[in-house]
Design an enzyme around this catalytic site. Structure first.
Site, mmCIF file in Angstrom:
data_model
loop_
_atom_site.group_PDB
_atom_site.id
_atom_site.type_symbol
_atom_site.label_atom_id
_atom_site.label_comp_id
_atom_site.label_asym_id
_atom_site.label_seq_id
_atom_site.Cartn_x
_atom_site.Cartn_y
_atom_site.Cartn_z
ATOM 1 N N ARG A 169 6.246 -12.808 9.023
ATOM 2 C CA ARG A 169 6.929 -11.562 8.713
ATOM 3 C C ARG A 169 8.255 -11.508 9.472
ATOM 4 N NH1 ARG A 169 2.860 -7.271 10.530
ATOM 5 N NH2 ARG A 169 3.543 -6.639 8.508
ATOM 6 N N GLU A 204 0.883 -1.158 0.000
ATOM 7 C CA GLU A 204 0.000 0.000 0.000
ATOM 8 C C GLU A 204 0.927 1.215 0.000
ATOM 9 O OE1 GLU A 204 -2.273 0.842 3.535
ATOM 10 O OE2 GLU A 204 -3.618 2.189 2.446
ATOM 11 N N LYS A 259 5.056 0.255 10.953
ATOM 12 C CA LYS A 259 4.918 1.550 10.316
ATOM 13 C C LYS A 259 4.582 2.622 11.356
ATOM 14 C CE LYS A 259 3.840 0.850 5.776
ATOM 15 N NZ LYS A 259 2.939 0.501 4.690
#
Length: 571
Positions: free
Chosen positions: A266, A40, A276
């Site tokens: 991850r 994104e 983030k």
RNA sequence: UGCCCGGUGGUGUAGCGGUAGCACGUCAGCCUUUGGAGCUGUAAGCCCUGGUUCGAACCCAGGCCGGGCAGCCA
């Protein structure tokens, strides 16, 4: 003998590659391998993304005709921006991957996605819900209790279609209605309790502008985007595991091409933060200088720090792919960059904390030039001339007035070698009369030792790097340490992780002395400062003839370890 | 208290019923005009309990521990 298996026994076969291989053998996708990396565009890429990039592009590249798409998952205009689209492309390219002509945007599919939604409505598999967001949450139930059906769940297809079209046409305010799939409000999997697939959002999209005021949700858009692009293997992280049934449901309900979602763990790294939210917190709070601060685990930060794409790729290989969630030691990343730079970075001498040494028996005004090898690992890199004169700088740490045992460097009365130059013996220590600080050393050199060895073959234990005082180039050097003091964030789930930041993560040295040849070092070029570490010329803050160096990583320092264990062990 | 996923040396990762391997890290030695690099060696592991089997890290059952999930975020 040309098959990849027989030529390289080290080809790691993680469980995903095993699935891809099986699918190929069973001809599940007509021999195709199509993956995608779908960020994104709402932030900068970090080393965790690099793992996904290496996986997706890597898997594709391992097969003839395999391709990997770069697709921007831009379904939420509120958070996204063109700035990120650009930086993401730059970072993926820098890492060494090429999507060829396969650059896509979920927003390219908005028309198609809309049509699919109408079809779901016509099929009685989607409905417009007019409950508020709070009410929907309430009706959804909890982890342990089933949800309840919305009172709007049984509207007719005609009414749903009419309402949905009016949603699209901008007749309603944000939040007035949503489009939901009709699945099962009692499903133990919350994602299946009639998930929302469209919401009204009056926001200007960075690509579609104001064309739309309704936007599809991730689960819906992602599955269909994969399908539209004929993705074979849609690789994503573990938190989407519970979404897979919805992914499959969507493609089945619309009877379209079925991509296959596979989840992997991850990447987590010790001594840093990866989310983030936290990275943003560091940037906005001014704890770092920006997304590309050399301490950041972002691709741009690592790049500015001096990391090479090769080292990052090697790291990702070493880390592997599995489904356990784990924390990889930062030492592995450091190992990878050292390994790369050891082979490729030219050596140079630089004194970070200078201490002046006067060689009393060396003629004033005379200059000698010594040959210095550029890289002992690679003779083809040649050698260079380094000027030497009566006054040189050495590292403060390389002198001890009271040398502890096993300290091999300079001390009163002791002889050491100046690398490539000569042997010197410390004769006198000059101190500041007030502070007692050592400010200068007087030494003598052995003229016989010029070049670095003596005819009598006597050995010295220490070899020191140095820079001729009158030839030295002044430079600023930035030493970086971990963002987090501790390996992980522990239980600090609050915003208070700021208190866990390493207060010494940046140390700026402004009075460093480096070889004169570094005056025209290229921006971004990497060097080994002998005996110290790898450094690169900062691309942002260096000026002409005034380089600023970032320490990428230190050399392994066995003396530091000895010293540490000595102080721990008592003597 | 629901559903899903995972548990192999300190860390990461192989092993797919037949002597538990590799890498990083650790420690020691050798070598060295970088206390770098390199080389050699060392220590350290299958979550637990049962079961199946000649044989289990692997299959089965039960437990324990860890992670994820209740956005009109992705």
């Amino acid at each position: 003998m040309t098959s990849p298996e027989s030529t390289s026994e080290s080809t790691s076969t993680d469980f995903i590659r095993a699935i891809v291989q099986d699918d190929l053998e069973s001809n599940k996708y007509d021999g195709r391998v199509v993956t995608r990396f779908p960020p994104e565009p709402n932030g900068y890429l970090h080393i965790g993304h690099a793992k996904s990039i290496c996986l997706n592009f890597g898997v594709a590249s391992e097969y003839d005709g395999g391709v990997c798409h770069l697709r921007f998952d831009d379904t939420n205009p509120l958070r996204e921006d063109i700035e990120y689209i650009n930086s993401i492309q730059e970072d993926v390219r820098w890492l060494g991957f090429d999507w060829g002509s396969h650059l896509y945007y979920a927003s390219d599919y908005f028309d198609a996605l809309y049509s699919f939604a109408e079809q779901l409505i016509l099929d009685g598999r989607a409905y417009v819900d007019s409950l508020s967001a709070d009410e929907i949450r309430d009706y959804r139930g909890t982890l342990t209790e089933p949800g309840r059906e919305s009172p709007y769940r049984n509207r007719s297809a005609e009414e749903n279609l009419d309402l949905f079209r009016r949603m699209r046409d901008g007749e309603f305010e944000d939040g007035a209605h949503v489009l939901r799939t009709k699945i099962d409000m009692e499903s133990p999997n919350l994602n299946m309790r009639d998930p929302t697939i469209y919401r009204i959002r009056r926001a200007t999209h960075h690509r579609t502008g104001d064309k739309w005021c309704i936007y599809p949700m991730y689960d819906y858009a992602h599955a269909l985007s994969d399908s539209i692009e004929n993705i074979t293997h849609s690789l994503c992280t573990l938190e989407f595991e519970d979404h897979r049934p919805l992914y499959d449901w969507t493609l089945e309900a619309l009877d379209v091409y079925r991509s296959q979602q596979i989840e992997f763990a991850r990447l987590n790294l010790t001594n840093t933060v990866m989310s983030k939210r936290r990275l943003l917190q560091l940037v906005e709070g001014g704890y770092v200088s920006g997304w590309d601060d050399p301490r950041m685990p972002t691709i741009s930060g690592l790049r500015r720090r001096g990391y090479t794409p090769e080292a990052i790729r090697t790291f990702c290989e070493h880390v592997g792919i599995s489904k356990r969630d784990t924390v990889v030691n930062m030492a592995l990343l450091e190992h990878c960059i050292r390994e790369d730079l050891n082979l490729h970075a030219p050596r140079v001498m630089a004194v970070l904390n200078p201490l002046k040494v006067v060689i009393d028996n060396f003629p004033e005004g005379e200059v000698l030039e010594f040959d210095a090898v550029n890289n002992p690992e690679d003779p083809s890199m040649g050698s260079r001339k380094v000027p030497f004169s009566r006054e040189v700088y050495i590292e403060r740490d390389d002198f001890r007035e009271d040398p502890p045992s096993r300290f091999f460097r300079l001390a009163p009365g002791r002889e050491v070698r100046l690398r490539y130059a000569c042997y010197i013996t410390c004769q006198e220590v000059v101190k500041d009369p007030e502070t007692g600080e050592v400010i200068e050393l007087h030494c003598t050199y052995d003229p016989e030792s010029v070049g670095g060895s003596t005819p009598d073959g006597r050995r010295v234990r220490g070899t020191l790097h140095w820079v001729s005082a009158r030839h030295a180039l002044q430079a600023e050097v930035r030493l970086y340490d971990y963002l987090l003091r501790d390996a992980d964030e522990g239980d600090e789930d609050s915003r208070d992780f700021i208190s866990l930041l390493n207060p010494d993560s940046l140390q700026t040295l402004i009075d460093c002395k480096v070889e004169p040849g570094l005056a025209d070092a290229e921006l971004g070029s990497r060097y080994q400062f002998e005996r110290q570490g790898y450094f690169c010329v900062d691309t942002r803050d260096s000026g002409p003839g005034a380089p600023v160096f970032n320490r990428t990583v230190s050399l392994r320092d066995s003396w530091a370890r000895i010293e540490q264990s000595q102080s721990r062990g008592g003597s």
